[in-house]
Design a protein around this motif. Sequence first.
Motif, PDB file in Angstrom:
ATOM      1  N   PHE A 142      -4.236  -2.771   6.818  1.00 31.40           N
ATOM      2  CA  PHE A 142      -5.327  -2.983   5.853  1.00 31.40           C
ATOM      3  C   PHE A 142      -5.492  -1.764   4.959  1.00 31.40           C
ATOM      4  CE2 PHE A 142      -9.717  -2.633   4.457  1.00 31.40           C
ATOM      5  CZ  PHE A 142      -9.953  -3.890   3.911  1.00 31.40           C
ATOM      6  N   ASN A 143      -5.441  -0.572   5.557  1.00 27.97           N
ATOM      7  CA  ASN A 143      -5.605   0.663   4.777  1.00 27.97           C
ATOM      8  C   ASN A 143      -4.490   0.837   3.749  1.00 27.97           C
ATOM      9  OD1 ASN A 143      -7.919   1.310   6.175  1.00 27.97           O
ATOM     10  ND2 ASN A 143      -6.876   2.612   7.662  1.00 27.97           N
ATOM     11  N   ILE A 144      -3.265   0.491   4.138  1.00 31.13           N
ATOM     12  CA  ILE A 144      -2.148   0.587   3.193  1.00 31.13           C
ATOM     13  C   ILE A 144      -2.354  -0.390   2.039  1.00 31.13           C
ATOM     14  CG2 ILE A 144       0.331   0.238   2.869  1.00 31.13           C
ATOM     15  CD1 ILE A 144       0.735   1.124   5.767  1.00 31.13           C
ATOM     16  N   GLY A 145      -2.730  -1.632   2.378  1.00 32.37           N
ATOM     17  CA  GLY A 145      -2.999  -2.623   1.341  1.00 32.37           C
ATOM     18  C   GLY A 145      -4.132  -2.177   0.428  1.00 32.37           C
ATOM     19  N   PHE A 146      -5.178  -1.575   1.005  1.00 33.76           N
ATOM     20  CA  PHE A 146      -6.316  -1.098   0.222  1.00 33.76           C
ATOM     21  C   PHE A 146      -5.875   0.018  -0.727  1.00 33.76           C
ATOM     22  CE2 PHE A 146     -10.255   1.148  -0.633  1.00 33.76           C
ATOM     23  CZ  PHE A 146     -11.186   0.126  -0.747  1.00 33.76           C
ATOM     24  N   ALA A 147      -5.018   0.922  -0.227  1.00 35.15           N
ATOM     25  CA  ALA A 147      -4.514   2.018  -1.066  1.00 35.15           C
ATOM     26  C   ALA A 147      -3.694   1.484  -2.233  1.00 35.15           C
ATOM     27  CB  ALA A 147      -3.671   2.975  -0.220  1.00 35.15           C
ATOM     28  N   LEU A 148      -2.876   0.471  -1.974  1.00 35.07           N
ATOM     29  CA  LEU A 148      -2.069  -0.122  -3.047  1.00 35.07           C
ATOM     30  C   LEU A 148      -2.966  -0.838  -4.061  1.00 35.07           C
ATOM     31  CD1 LEU A 148       0.982  -1.540  -1.060  1.00 35.07           C
ATOM     32  CD2 LEU A 148       0.863   0.551  -2.419  1.00 35.07           C
ATOM     33  N   GLY A 149      -4.066  -1.417  -3.580  1.00 33.32           N
ATOM     34  CA  GLY A 149      -5.016  -2.041  -4.496  1.00 33.32           C
ATOM     35  C   GLY A 149      -5.647  -1.011  -5.423  1.00 33.32           C
ATOM     36  N   ILE A 150      -6.001   0.165  -4.885  1.00 31.68           N
ATOM     37  CA  ILE A 150      -6.540   1.246  -5.716  1.00 31.68           C
ATOM     38  C   ILE A 150      -5.486   1.725  -6.703  1.00 31.68           C
ATOM     39  CG2 ILE A 150      -7.389   3.628  -5.670  1.00 31.68           C
ATOM     40  CD1 ILE A 150      -8.703   2.991  -2.995  1.00 31.68           C
ATOM     41  N   TYR A 155      -2.821   1.773 -12.309  1.00 31.50           N
ATOM     42  CA  TYR A 155      -1.617   1.306 -12.996  1.00 31.50           C
ATOM     43  C   TYR A 155      -1.270  -0.047 -12.391  1.00 31.50           C
ATOM     44  CZ  TYR A 155       3.394   1.187 -14.187  1.00 31.50           C
ATOM     45  OH  TYR A 155       4.649   0.820 -14.643  1.00 31.50           O
ATOM     46  N   PHE A 156      -1.665  -1.113 -13.087  1.00 28.52           N
ATOM     47  CA  PHE A 156      -1.641  -2.447 -12.473  1.00 28.52           C
ATOM     48  C   PHE A 156      -0.273  -2.882 -11.949  1.00 28.52           C
ATOM     49  CE2 PHE A 156      -1.987  -7.068 -12.227  1.00 28.52           C
ATOM     50  CZ  PHE A 156      -3.149  -7.180 -11.475  1.00 28.52           C
ATOM     51  N   PRO A 157       0.856  -2.588 -12.624  1.00 28.01           N
ATOM     52  CA  PRO A 157       2.153  -2.979 -12.057  1.00 28.01           C
ATOM     53  C   PRO A 157       2.438  -2.399 -10.675  1.00 28.01           C
ATOM     54  CG  PRO A 157       2.400  -2.478 -14.381  1.00 28.01           C
ATOM     55  CD  PRO A 157       1.007  -2.078 -14.006  1.00 28.01           C
ATOM     56  N   ALA A 158       1.668  -1.373 -10.258  1.00 34.61           N
ATOM     57  CA  ALA A 158       1.847  -0.817  -8.912  1.00 34.61           C
ATOM     58  C   ALA A 158       1.548  -1.844  -7.827  1.00 34.61           C
ATOM     59  CB  ALA A 158       0.964   0.410  -8.732  1.00 34.61           C
ATOM     60  N   ILE A 159       0.889  -2.952  -8.209  1.00 36.42           N
ATOM     61  CA  ILE A 159       0.649  -4.046  -7.260  1.00 36.42           C
ATOM     62  C   ILE A 159       1.973  -4.551  -6.689  1.00 36.42           C
ATOM     63  CG2 ILE A 159      -0.158  -6.437  -7.111  1.00 36.42           C
ATOM     64  CD1 ILE A 159      -2.435  -4.511  -7.165  1.00 36.42           C
ATOM     65  N   VAL A 160       3.054  -4.405  -7.446  1.00 34.79           N
ATOM     66  CA  VAL A 160       4.374  -4.859  -6.989  1.00 34.79           C
ATOM     67  C   VAL A 160       4.780  -4.146  -5.707  1.00 34.79           C
ATOM     68  CG1 VAL A 160       6.823  -5.030  -7.648  1.00 34.79           C
ATOM     69  CG2 VAL A 160       5.041  -5.450  -9.346  1.00 34.79           C
ATOM     70  N   PHE A 161       4.190  -2.993  -5.439  1.00 37.15           N
ATOM     71  CA  PHE A 161       4.499  -2.264  -4.204  1.00 37.15           C
ATOM     72  C   PHE A 161       4.065  -3.032  -2.961  1.00 37.15           C
ATOM     73  CE2 PHE A 161       4.824   1.762  -6.734  1.00 37.15           C
ATOM     74  CZ  PHE A 161       6.115   2.086  -6.323  1.00 37.15           C
ATOM     75  N   CYS A 162       3.320  -4.128  -3.130  1.00 34.71           N
ATOM     76  CA  CYS A 162       3.005  -4.969  -1.972  1.00 34.71           C
ATOM     77  C   CYS A 162       4.279  -5.516  -1.354  1.00 34.71           C
ATOM     78  CB  CYS A 162       2.059  -6.094  -2.362  1.00 34.71           C
ATOM     79  SG  CYS A 162       2.769  -7.355  -3.451  1.00 34.71           S
ATOM     80  N   VAL A 163       5.339  -5.671  -2.170  1.00 32.57           N
ATOM     81  CA  VAL A 163       6.654  -6.085  -1.649  1.00 32.57           C
ATOM     82  C   VAL A 163       7.165  -5.038  -0.669  1.00 32.57           C
ATOM     83  CG1 VAL A 163       9.047  -6.615  -2.261  1.00 32.57           C
ATOM     84  CG2 VAL A 163       7.178  -7.375  -3.744  1.00 32.57           C
ATOM     85  N   LEU A 164       6.978  -3.760  -1.005  1.00 34.51           N
ATOM     86  CA  LEU A 164       7.380  -2.669  -0.110  1.00 34.51           C
ATOM     87  C   LEU A 164       6.620  -2.750   1.207  1.00 34.51           C
ATOM     88  CD1 LEU A 164       8.713   0.070   0.557  1.00 34.51           C
ATOM     89  CD2 LEU A 164       6.828   1.171  -0.672  1.00 34.51           C
ATOM     90  N   VAL A 271       9.303  -1.594 -10.562  1.00 29.74           N
ATOM     91  CA  VAL A 271       7.891  -1.611 -10.975  1.00 29.74           C
ATOM     92  C   VAL A 271       7.705  -1.413 -12.478  1.00 29.74           C
ATOM     93  CG1 VAL A 271       5.707  -0.348 -10.802  1.00 29.74           C
ATOM     94  CG2 VAL A 271       6.909  -1.020  -8.734  1.00 29.74           C
ATOM     95  N   PRO A 272       8.361  -0.410 -13.130  1.00 32.76           N
ATOM     96  CA  PRO A 272       8.136  -0.224 -14.578  1.00 32.76           C
ATOM     97  C   PRO A 272       8.585  -1.392 -15.445  1.00 32.76           C
ATOM     98  CG  PRO A 272       9.071   1.758 -13.601  1.00 32.76           C
ATOM     99  CD  PRO A 272       9.170   0.690 -12.574  1.00 32.76           C
ATOM    100  N   LEU A 273       9.390  -2.300 -14.891  1.00 36.82           N
ATOM    101  CA  LEU A 273       9.809  -3.461 -15.669  1.00 36.82           C
ATOM    102  C   LEU A 273       8.636  -4.407 -15.940  1.00 36.82           C
ATOM    103  CD1 LEU A 273      13.238  -4.363 -13.991  1.00 36.82           C
ATOM    104  CD2 LEU A 273      12.761  -2.734 -15.828  1.00 36.82           C
ATOM    105  N   PHE A 274       7.543  -4.240 -15.192  1.00 40.01           N
ATOM    106  CA  PHE A 274       6.374  -5.099 -15.346  1.00 40.01           C
ATOM    107  C   PHE A 274       5.308  -4.452 -16.235  1.00 40.01           C
ATOM    108  CE2 PHE A 274       8.507  -6.485 -11.533  1.00 40.01           C
ATOM    109  CZ  PHE A 274       8.455  -7.865 -11.625  1.00 40.01           C
ATOM    110  N   ASN A 275       5.704  -3.392 -16.951  1.00 38.04           N
ATOM    111  CA  ASN A 275       4.802  -2.781 -17.930  1.00 38.04           C
ATOM    112  C   ASN A 275       4.534  -3.731 -19.093  1.00 38.04           C
ATOM    113  OD1 ASN A 275       4.896  -0.468 -16.413  1.00 38.04           O
ATOM    114  ND2 ASN A 275       5.599   0.845 -18.068  1.00 38.04           N
TER     115      ASN A 275
END
Length: 325
Positions: A142-150, A155-164, A271-275
Amino acid sequence: MVRFFRSGNPLTVLLLLIYTLLVKFFYLLHPSTFIADGSEGLLYDLLVKWLQVLVGKSPLFFTSIAILLLFLQTLLLTRIINHHRLFPKSTYLPAMSYLLFTSLWQGWNVFSPALLVNCIMLWVFSSTTELYTRTSARDVVFNIGFALGIAGLFYFPAIVFCVLLLISLLIMRPFRLAEWIIALLGLICPLYLLGTYLFITNQGALLKRIPRIGFSLPIISDYKAWGAVIVSLFFFILGWMLLQRPLKKMLIQTRKTWAVQIVFVMVAILVPLFNVHFSPDYWVLAILPISMFVANVYWTITNETVANIIHFITLGYVVVMQYFS
């Protein structure tokens, strides 16, 4: 010089500070303000506006903050790597590699959303290493998911890191559907909390500025950017290849952690491809995990002369691209 960074002596931090000034001096001489190309997140916009109220649009201030962030990230990266013993002994080679390779391209030394996301990704990297040893990892997930949400709010494309995160769960732990659901809830939670706050405070119009995302193929016209990307990928592949033999002798947790870092590199490249507007500046996200593989190149080459030659060739390339191109 590589010999000094190979050591885990805490006094190496002083040498690392001098090294930072050496490879970043050009950017202090020719400072830039900050990146604002339409891909930045709402929290980044608010942070930049607050800093502008304090200091205006001072290029030297924003460049100094960016370089300070890079230096602090090197220290945190080194601490995480040494704590989890990804190398046989404590070493500052990852720190040296991160500073050197972020100097390949000017956009990686500018105050940007990606640079702030890298601070969060260091915490994510540290937390994912705990997944293997935990009996119940729901709180960590949960904490990792919360950090990725922040991170997505900067930088909204960072949401793609949920795949990681999801692939890391597959690598580090047996499949448990509950943990995947908790991870996604953690990811959504910061967006939900911010949206609720903006709605209650009658700032709902700002909600339209959160999902800044698009898709564009990378078009790179600057030869310096091409050079930085090619050199980085070459060292990543070389470090990956040199890792294969010692990987067999490592603990299972360490092997899995290295596997997660390979996924980290792959996702960070995408990730930068989703800019909204593609820019190679955001590939600084990939330089963070790539620096670990660069460090492995220097670590594996035990001949100090050869390691120093490789280092000085790379350093010479950086200096030429900075001052003479």
